[in-house]
Design an enzyme around this catalytic site. Structure first.
Site, PDB file in Angstrom:
ATOM      1  N   PHE A 171     -14.800 -61.068 -10.180  1.00  0.00           N
ATOM      2  CA  PHE A 171     -14.067 -60.304  -9.895  1.00  0.00           C
ATOM      3  C   PHE A 171     -14.624 -58.738 -10.707  1.00  0.00           C
ATOM      4  O   PHE A 171     -14.682 -58.348 -12.029  1.00  0.00           O
ATOM      5  CB  PHE A 171     -12.633 -60.661 -10.397  1.00  0.00           C
ATOM      6  CG  PHE A 171     -12.246 -60.467 -11.734  1.00  0.00           C
ATOM      7  CD1 PHE A 171     -11.623 -59.857 -12.436  1.00  0.00           C
ATOM      8  CD2 PHE A 171     -12.607 -61.869 -12.047  1.00  0.00           C
ATOM      9  CE1 PHE A 171     -11.268 -60.131 -13.430  1.00  0.00           C
ATOM     10  CE2 PHE A 171     -11.951 -61.746 -12.963  1.00  0.00           C
ATOM     11  CZ  PHE A 171     -11.419 -61.011 -14.123  1.00  0.00           C
ATOM     12  N   CYS A 172     -13.939 -57.240 -10.153  1.00  0.00           N
ATOM     13  CA  CYS A 172     -13.564 -56.048 -10.961  1.00  0.00           C
ATOM     14  C   CYS A 172     -12.486 -55.472 -10.125  1.00  0.00           C
ATOM     15  O   CYS A 172     -11.445 -56.310  -9.861  1.00  0.00           O
ATOM     16  CB  CYS A 172     -14.546 -55.324 -10.417  1.00  0.00           C
ATOM     17  SG  CYS A 172     -15.361 -55.329  -8.828  1.00  0.00           S
ATOM     18  N   THR A 173     -12.587 -54.264 -10.145  1.00  0.00           N
ATOM     19  CA  THR A 173     -11.085 -53.612  -9.890  1.00  0.00           C
ATOM     20  C   THR A 173     -10.801 -53.262  -7.953  1.00  0.00           C
ATOM     21  O   THR A 173      -9.960 -54.168  -7.871  1.00  0.00           O
ATOM     22  CB  THR A 173     -11.173 -52.053  -9.708  1.00  0.00           C
ATOM     23  OG1 THR A 173     -11.454 -51.951 -11.779  1.00  0.00           O
ATOM     24  CG2 THR A 173     -10.084 -51.120  -9.564  1.00  0.00           C
TER      25      THR A 173
END
Length: 284
Positions: free
Chosen positions: A185-187
């Site tokens: 996951f990331c922003t």
């Protein structure tokens, strides 16, 4: 005035970005938008903000103007609102990659790793395992300073300083992921999309990317299994699980994130220094 903040990315082959740049810049200026748009041979990545009429007009422009030959017809946007404009100016930039990984063989346009939506992920985390009974490990693909603002509970964080370090740290720590369902996951989704492909290519099984990233997760299920806020690359600094700006600020001197708690430190002088500055000075 309510400002609409839009974020979007799309991996698609583009071969006319030099010709597009002045035209896209002119359209953004005409609409009074601010933010950053990155154009690269592998696609588009954008963060823009403005009044509702302006952002709606720009979305229509990208999706339907003949200039783009339908390349962005299915472009999906993540939206949040703010009371003020979070960007100072409008930039349209040409890049080699819309997110730098330095792995030219990775081409998301040719095939993505499987994705998991927010509601399904929450159900997995509620249960402690996926639908097949495998334990779920959350893998944060962001930079260390972003992770420090907030992340998923018990997420793996390899303290990288830039995304191009990700392949090396995963190669060195792949044993942490064996036999588990890995959710990168990331922003907003762009980094975890490339990250998941890399992990699949080096033979790590059961890899997913979080569809739409942290911001989409907040939008759909709130802050379940997440602690803290989400760093964003604009003057809001961080958003809470309700997608509202927080009291966190960016240090004028060193660009570190200064949380409300850190602002209580005697080392924090607005516009001059912060605890991270003091720590760096002490280590020098």
């Amino acid at each position: 005035m309510t400002i609409v903040n839009l974020a979007a990315y799309h991996f698609v082959s583009l071969d006319a970005i030099e010709q597009w740049r002045p035209l896209v810049t002119a359209r953004c200026n005409e609409l009074g938008l601010r933010g950053t748009i990155l154009l690269a041979p592998e696609g588009i990545n954008l963060f823009i903000a403005g009044p509702r009429e302006a952002t709606d007009a720009f979305v229509d422009y990208l999706r339907h103007d003949p200039l783009f030959e339908g390349k962005f017809a299915t472009l999906q946007f993540k939206e949040s609102l703010s009371d003020s404009q979070p960007f100072r100016r409008m930039l349209v930039r040409l890049k080699r990659e819309i997110i730098t990984m330095k792995k030219p063989a990775i081409k998301p346009e040719l095939g993505r790793a499987p994705s998991v939506d927010a509601r399904t992920l929450k159900a997995w985390l509620d249960r402690g395992h996926d639908d097949d009974g495998r334990p779920v490990v959350m893998l944060d693909t962001r930079n260390a300073f972003e992770v420090d603002v907030g992340t998923f509970d018990d997420a793996l964080d390899y303290r990288i300083d830039k995304f191009s370090q990700f392949p090396e740290v995963i190669d060195a720590n792949r044993a942490d992921l064996e036999g588990k369902t890995v959710v990168s996951f990331c922003t907003g989704g762009i980094r975890c999309e490339k990250a998941a492909i890399h992990m699949k290519e080096i033979g790590i099984d059961h890899v997913y990317q979080l569809e739409g990233g942290i911001l989409k997760y907040f939008e759909e299920v709130g802050g379940a299994h997440y602690h803290g806020d989400c760093f964003v690359f604009d003057y809001r600094t961080a958003l809470n699980p309700q997608l509202q700006p927080t009291e966190s600020v960016t240090c004028f001197a060193c660009r570190a994130v200064v949380t409300p708690q850190a602002q209580q430190s005697p080392d924090y002088v607005p516009g001059k220094s912060c605890p991270a500055c003091a720590q760096a000075a002490a280590a020098a």
